[in-house]
Design an enzyme around this catalytic site. Structure first.
Site, short mmCIF file in Angstrom:
data_model
loop_
_atom_site.label_atom_id
_atom_site.label_comp_id
_atom_site.label_asym_id
_atom_site.label_seq_id
_atom_site.Cartn_x
_atom_site.Cartn_y
_atom_site.Cartn_z
N HIS A 103 -24.35 30.99 6.31
CA HIS A 103 -23.54 30.44 7.42
C HIS A 103 -22.35 29.56 6.96
O HIS A 103 -22.12 28.88 8.73
CB HIS A 103 -24.80 30.58 8.53
CG HIS A 103 -25.32 28.73 8.39
ND1 HIS A 103 -26.19 28.91 7.28
CD2 HIS A 103 -25.78 28.33 9.71
CE1 HIS A 103 -27.35 28.05 7.43
NE2 HIS A 103 -26.53 27.55 8.50
N ASP A 104 -23.10 28.62 6.54
CA ASP A 104 -22.30 27.60 6.28
C ASP A 104 -20.96 27.37 5.45
O ASP A 104 -20.12 26.77 5.48
CB ASP A 104 -23.37 26.37 5.52
CG ASP A 104 -23.52 26.00 7.00
OD1 ASP A 104 -23.61 25.74 7.98
OD2 ASP A 104 -25.29 25.09 6.17
N ASP A 140 -23.43 40.14 26.21
CA ASP A 140 -22.74 38.93 27.03
C ASP A 140 -21.85 38.41 25.77
O ASP A 140 -21.57 37.09 25.64
CB ASP A 140 -24.05 38.21 27.64
CG ASP A 140 -25.05 37.88 26.55
OD1 ASP A 140 -25.01 38.87 25.13
OD2 ASP A 140 -25.66 37.50 26.80
N ASP A 147 -35.94 29.06 10.85
CA ASP A 147 -35.47 28.11 9.96
C ASP A 147 -36.51 27.64 10.34
O ASP A 147 -36.53 27.23 11.80
CB ASP A 147 -34.00 28.09 10.75
CG ASP A 147 -33.00 28.25 9.39
OD1 ASP A 147 -33.04 26.83 8.81
OD2 ASP A 147 -31.88 28.82 9.44
N ASN A 162 -27.04 43.23 25.22
CA ASN A 162 -26.62 43.01 26.42
C ASN A 162 -24.82 43.00 27.40
O ASN A 162 -24.93 42.54 27.78
CB ASN A 162 -27.72 42.31 27.11
CG ASN A 162 -27.15 40.67 26.89
OD1 ASN A 162 -26.57 40.78 25.60
ND2 ASN A 162 -28.15 40.43 27.26
N ASP A 192 -25.48 42.40 19.14
CA ASP A 192 -25.22 41.77 21.05
C ASP A 192 -25.79 43.23 21.94
O ASP A 192 -24.94 44.37 21.84
CB ASP A 192 -23.90 41.27 21.38
CG ASP A 192 -24.10 41.59 22.55
OD1 ASP A 192 -25.58 40.98 23.43
OD2 ASP A 192 -22.90 41.10 23.55
N GLU A 209 -33.37 23.92 1.87
CA GLU A 209 -32.10 23.56 1.66
C GLU A 209 -31.87 21.81 1.50
O GLU A 209 -32.53 21.06 2.07
CB GLU A 209 -31.63 23.80 3.18
CG GLU A 209 -29.97 23.60 2.54
CD GLU A 209 -29.44 23.15 4.18
OE1 GLU A 209 -28.10 23.77 3.84
OE2 GLU A 209 -29.21 22.18 4.72
N ASP A 238 -34.37 23.38 6.43
CA ASP A 238 -33.23 22.97 6.28
C ASP A 238 -33.12 20.63 6.23
O ASP A 238 -33.79 20.33 6.61
CB ASP A 238 -32.89 22.76 8.12
CG ASP A 238 -31.17 22.32 8.32
OD1 ASP A 238 -30.67 22.90 7.88
OD2 ASP A 238 -30.98 21.02 9.40
N ASP A 280 -28.62 38.82 19.33
CA ASP A 280 -30.08 38.46 19.92
C ASP A 280 -30.82 38.79 20.05
O ASP A 280 -30.55 39.99 19.25
CB ASP A 280 -29.22 38.55 22.22
CG ASP A 280 -28.97 40.38 22.20
OD1 ASP A 280 -29.39 40.84 21.36
OD2 ASP A 280 -28.17 40.30 22.97
O1 TEU Z 1 -26.43 22.49 6.69
C1 TEU Z 1 -26.53 20.90 5.78
C2 TEU Z 1 -25.62 20.66 5.06
O2 TEU Z 1 -25.38 19.56 4.13
C3 TEU Z 1 -24.36 21.67 4.67
O3 TEU Z 1 -24.42 22.64 4.43
C4 TEU Z 1 -23.44 21.62 5.94
O4 TEU Z 1 -23.82 22.47 6.81
C5 TEU Z 1 -22.04 21.06 6.10
O5 TEU Z 1 -21.27 21.50 5.05
C6 TEU Z 1 -21.89 19.74 5.38
O6 TEU Z 1 -20.29 18.95 5.02
C7 TEU Z 1 -27.65 22.34 7.40
C8 TEU Z 1 -26.96 23.75 8.13
O7 TEU Z 1 -27.17 24.64 7.40
C9 TEU Z 1 -26.35 23.82 8.92
O8 TEU Z 1 -25.71 25.12 9.08
C10 TEU Z 1 -26.60 22.57 9.69
O9 TEU Z 1 -25.45 22.20 10.77
C11 TEU Z 1 -27.23 21.42 8.93
O10 TEU Z 1 -28.20 21.70 8.39
C12 TEU Z 1 -27.45 20.36 10.36
O11 TEU Z 1 -29.02 21.27 10.94
CA CA Z 2 -26.55 39.37 23.57
#
Ligand code: TEU
Ligand code: CA
Length: 572
Positions: free
Chosen positions: A335-336, A39, A112, A37, A35, A266, A213, A43
């Site tokens: 991130h998931d 907030d 993405d 700035n 970050d 993905e 995605d 960013d």
């Molecule tokens: O994720 C799709 C997905 O099927 C999973 O990984 C999801 O995060 C979840 O765990 C299902 O139970 C992609 C993105 O990576 C995710 O961050 C998004 O929320 C999702 O698509 C929708 O765009």
């Molecule tokens: Ca920021």
């Protein structure tokens, strides 16, 4: 520990191998990276300020999670304008500067691409929902109810029905994710036309490709009821359909093939056969895909029900994918997904006393990531051995999926304490805590209040501390990235699994006369190596012992044993 190996600035292309096969990809989740700035939200300027850090680590490609305008119901995976930057992240000129500054450091950027759905606040959807005869009506999937109920029995990825009734016209729209993420109608050629133009907009700006995605669910062949299932009822009507393949082939021939770029899809619930249909070179659809099967080595049925980690399950899935798919997109974090050291290693990381074991375990997975055949994808903080979040109550969580699934569990009468336990283990928020740059109160991430709880273990797990130490996880990642860059058999070589003791993964990576032996001990104790492995270590014929290129332990595997959680690469 690295032996007789000097780290050089990476040679980015090896012979005729495309750059996206030799480089390492680093995923940035912009909200949580840096970050600039105060907030509390990461960013683009923050990212720019860390480009030297990434270049120094040896990163060749950044994958940027969504930075487009969005109401943030799903942190940017609900896009309301594909051509603009969310003001939280900066401006379009910041984005252009990021591309230029990255290029100066020989780093490419992929974005993405979320085209299964948009935000319900996208102009197309606002138009679409306004009346049945609006020209944008067909951009989305609308249907009248059946006997006063949803049009079919499909369920959403985020729990509950995949349909939402809209008061304006009294019809339902389909949303495979949150109800603020209406699915686009890919049977409408205008949708493809819009997307082609968006792709060109970013590629012309200098973007080097896309992470696509949930790309294998975009085409819904029919809207009939699905077979009743525990999760994702209806999926047989939209997973990897013929219609999806033809859309991808046309995007490839009309757009992607015109640029020096690559795509990684993905793809949910894919088998190796599905993956080959999408990414075998002759298919001309995608360059590689992220699969999920190897992330199930610690759960039953679905990710919410975690059991203990079963290494042999992980190995057999990886072996199958290595053997059956020519080029994989390899990853263990994003991130998931919860953090590896917490989910597979059970290291909470709160206690400083766990440091040695946690770091050894983080390095074990690092060796695995960089020695599998395919492009390595790492996630921010993985190089520090970051752990799951230290969330205390519901107020600490942010993710829409966690709340929706918790709601469903409560409806099914799971006791509240059980719900919290299950969610805490599997929540996507575990990966989304702020990057730990330093021990300071804002973790070096922000001068303000972070949008999501910073882990208290920043006091001892942070980049500054990691960089200062030669035996850190960070130093290990840096050397491994360079080692892969300098060792063609590790990037381009074939893969062959070797018979090994239980919970030990052993394989050869070979290219012409060059061979590397990779040994990974997932046991919490030392292990004696079997003959099938030993014969490579000291070949009877010439008497030459292998040379250890890298190991997470000073113990010498040439002695015939591996230490607890030891991982090493041996040049034969
Ligand atoms: O994720 C799709 C997905 O099927 C999973 O990984 C999801 O995060 C979840 O765990 C299902 O139970 C992609 C993105 O990576 C995710 O961050 C998004 O929320 C999702 O698509 C929708 O765009
Ligand atoms: Ca920021």
């Amino acid at each position: 520990m690295f032996f007789g190996f000097k780290s050089k600035r990476s040679k980015k292309t090896v012979g005729s191998v495309p750059w996206w096969k030799t480089r390492t990809v680093y995923q940035i989740y912009p909200r949580s990276f840096c970050d600039s700035n105060g907030d509390g939200i990461g960013d683009i300027r923050g990212i720019i300020s860390k480009l030297d850090y990434l270049a120094d680590l040896g990163v060749g490609i950044i994958w940027l999670s969504p930075v487009y305008n969005s109401p943030n119901d799903d942190n940017g995976y609900d896009i309301s304008d594909y051509r603009s930057i969310h003001p939280d992240f900066g401006t379009l000129s910041d984005m252009k500067r990021l591309i230029a500054e990255a290029e100066r450091r020989d780093i490419k950027i992929i974005m993405d691409l979320v085209i299964n759905h948009t935000s319900d606040e996208h102009e197309w959807f606002k138009q679409s929902r306004s009346s049945k005869d609006n020209p944008y009506r067909d951009y989305y999937i609308w249907h009248e109810g059946k006997n006063g109920k949803e049009p079919n029995n499909w369920t959403s990825f985020f729990a509950g029905s995949a349909w939402e009734k809209d008061v304006r016209t009294g019809e339902y729209y389909l949303h495979l994710f949150s109800k603020k993420q209406p699915d686009l109608n890919w049977k409408n050629p205008k949708v493809a036309e819009e997307v082609r133009s968006i792709l060109k907009y970013w590629l012309d700006m200098g973007i080097a490709g896309f992470r696509c995605d949930v790309i294998n669910v975009i085409y819904k062949t029919s809207l009939e009821d699905g077979k009743k299932r525990l999760i994702l009822t209806g999926r047989e009507h939209y997973l990897s359909q013929k219609g999806c393949h033809s859309i991808l082939r046309s995007l490839k021939s009309d757009v992607f093939s015109q640029y020096d770029c690559f795509t990684v899809g993905e793809t949910v619930m894919v088998s190796t056969a599905d993956a080959n249909e999408l990414c075998a070179p002759e298919r001309k659809e995608l360059d590689m895909v992220f699969s999920f099967e190897h992330m199930d080595a610690d759960c039953i049925n679905n990710k919410w029900f975690k059991t203990s980690f079963k290494p042999e399950k992980l190995f057999s899935v990886l072996e199958k994918w290595q053997n059956e798919v020519d080029w994989n997109a390899n990853y263990f974090e994003n991130h998931d997904q919860p953090r590896i050291v917490s989910r597979y290693g059970s290291f909470t990381g709160i206690a400083e006393s766990e440091k040695e074991g946690r770091e050894r375990f983080a390095k074990l997975f690092a060796v695995l990531l960089f020695t599998l055949r395919g492009t390595p994808f790492m996630y921010q903080g993985q190089e520090l051995g970051m752990t799951n979040g230290d969330f205390k109550d519901w107020g600490d969580l942010r993710d829409v999926e966690s709340f929706n699934v918790a709601g469903l569990m409560k409806k099914l009468h799971f006791p509240a304490s059980k719900v919290w336990k299950l969610i805490l283990k599997a929540s996507r928020d575990n990966a989304r805590t702020p990057m730990q740059w330093s021990a300071e109160s804002g973790g070096g991430f922000t001068a303000g209040t972070p949008w999501i709880k910073l882990n208290a273990n920043r006091a001892h797990i942070n980049a500054r501390e990691q960089i200062s130490r030669e035996d850190s996880v960070y130093a290990f990642y840096k050397k491994l990235i360079a080692l892969r860059n300098e060792t063609p058999e590790l990037s381009e070589g074939s893969f062959k699994r070797i018979k090994s003791p239980k919970n030990v993964f052993a394989y050869l990576r070979s290219l012409s006369a060059h061979n590397c032996l990779v040994l990974l001990n997932f046991n919490r104790h030392a292990i004696r190596l079997n003959h099938d492995i030993q014969k490579y270590l000291v070949p009877e014929k010439n008497g030459h012992a292998g040379r250890i290129l890298c190991s997470n332990d000073s113990h010498n595997p040439l002695s015939g044993t591996l230490g607890a959680h030891q991982a090493c690469i041996i040049r034969l």
